[in-house]
Design a protein around this motif. Sequence first.
Motif, PDB file in Angstrom:
ATOM      1  N   VAL A   4      34.542  -7.108  -2.042  1.00 19.18           N
ATOM      2  CA  VAL A   4      33.968  -8.435  -2.141  1.00 19.18           C
ATOM      3  C   VAL A   4      32.587  -8.193  -2.661  1.00 19.18           C
ATOM      4  N   MET A   5      32.082  -7.575  -1.959  1.00 21.66           N
ATOM      5  CA  MET A   5      30.478  -7.570  -2.212  1.00 21.66           C
ATOM      6  C   MET A   5      30.217  -7.108  -3.599  1.00 21.66           C
ATOM      7  N   GLU A   6      30.607  -5.740  -3.755  1.00 19.85           N
ATOM      8  CA  GLU A   6      30.346  -4.942  -5.126  1.00 19.85           C
ATOM      9  C   GLU A   6      30.989  -5.872  -6.240  1.00 19.85           C
ATOM     10  N   PRO A   8      29.369   6.397  -5.653  1.00 19.13           N
ATOM     11  CA  PRO A   8      30.494   5.177  -5.246  1.00 19.13           C
ATOM     12  C   PRO A   8      29.926   4.375  -3.946  1.00 19.13           C
ATOM     13  N   PHE A   9      30.691   3.408  -3.525  1.00 21.32           N
ATOM     14  CA  PHE A   9      30.609   2.736  -2.335  1.00 21.32           C
ATOM     15  C   PHE A   9      31.867   2.433  -1.892  1.00 21.32           C
ATOM     16  N   THR A  10      32.318   1.164  -2.399  1.00 22.23           N
ATOM     17  CA  THR A  10      33.731   0.865  -1.777  1.00 22.23           C
ATOM     18  C   THR A  10      34.697   2.006  -1.862  1.00 22.23           C
ATOM     19  N   ILE A  11      34.749   2.660  -3.054  1.00 22.71           N
ATOM     20  CA  ILE A  11      35.580   3.966  -2.967  1.00 22.71           C
ATOM     21  C   ILE A  11      35.339   5.214  -2.677  1.00 22.71           C
ATOM     22  N   GLU A  57      35.229   5.341 -15.046  1.00 20.57           N
ATOM     23  CA  GLU A  57      36.811   4.856 -15.124  1.00 20.57           C
ATOM     24  C   GLU A  57      37.166   4.312 -13.944  1.00 20.57           C
ATOM     25  N   PRO A  58      36.809   5.031 -12.748  1.00 18.07           N
ATOM     26  CA  PRO A  58      37.434   4.601 -11.544  1.00 18.07           C
ATOM     27  C   PRO A  58      36.778   3.280 -11.141  1.00 18.07           C
ATOM     28  N   MET A  59      35.493   3.031 -11.549  1.00 15.67           N
ATOM     29  CA  MET A  59      35.083   1.471 -11.222  1.00 15.67           C
ATOM     30  C   MET A  59      35.861   0.359 -12.172  1.00 15.67           C
TER      31      MET A  59
END
Length: 354
Positions: free
Chosen positions: A181-183, A158-161, A201-203
């Motif tokens: 915004v990027m992702e 993951p990145f944003t989260i 699911e998280p994404m």
Amino acid sequence: MRIIVLTGAYGNKMSPESSCIDKYLQRLKTIATIEVICPKAHGNTASYNGIQVFQISNFWNSLRVLCQKRIDNRNSVLFWQLLLLIVRIHGAILSYFRFPTRNAWLKKGYLKKLYDISSDNPIDALISVGGLPCAHWAALLYKQNHDKIRWITYTLDPFTINIDVYKNVLFKRHKRKRNHVMEQNFWRTADWVIFTEELYEPMKQEFGDINNNFQCFPYVLDKIYTNNSVVLKADTKQLVAVYAGALYLHIRNPQRALEVLSQVDGLKFELYTSGECAPMILTYSGLNVVLKNMLPRDDYLYLINNYADILVNISNSTNLMAPSKFLELLSTGLPIINFYTIKNDIGFVSAEQI
């Protein structure tokens, strides 16, 4: 068909995300021409298992590779360790300011190499692998100017989260919005978006499957073939437990494994790793614990298949990064000791079923 893959270190020095995508690439190369663009790493060459590899680098990455090479070869170790420390401090400072990460140079490197190798021979499909988001970012920019190619993203971390992303940054809330915004641009522009099972699911909850292009891939359990260059000889008087791979103080800490295994009589615990956990490991040296350098990919495969008596897995301390390495160890048929802080439900299939 010509497919270009943007990923982490690939070859004898294999990043975790490259190890996962390689199982698919070895199948794809039988029906398509596969070429890989990746950051330069010590020991890697221009081809690996029949796949052409294009390496990219900048001054600081090349210096890091050189330092590690000299340290591994035991050449003026103290000098090169000091220089490597300077490289790491430089990277730590950059992490406060660079977007999306301290390795932002990768985006430009991937993109330049993409244009260089596609100028005379067009690309049919592009696969970006994360890991770090710079491979996706470079692929996004290329896709925007070449809308006829097919773009697939394959994301394992993951990145944003990921809360660890925000540990060494200023204005965390602003950074998270910018990351989102990027992702979101990645997932809405790509033709197919592939996530691992724990991320799927998280994404969807974070970004929404707007284009109905999200796919969930399990980790693959595959046969392991070895072609090592270094033959290791075990001490027949002791059982040998082996851990091989990267260790991090914040997500894959070896403290508990060291405390337990250092006290087992008749067992030698060998760790093939490098980096920030080395000082901790060295405090246990002499207690049946041995610290060794990380091995090239083929030698690592030989190590876990033909040398070790017991394999050790140290799982991540976040539930969004399931231990894919565990499945690689499982495929050897050897007994495994697994140290974990979060219990993951891991689904897997044989590569032949994909």
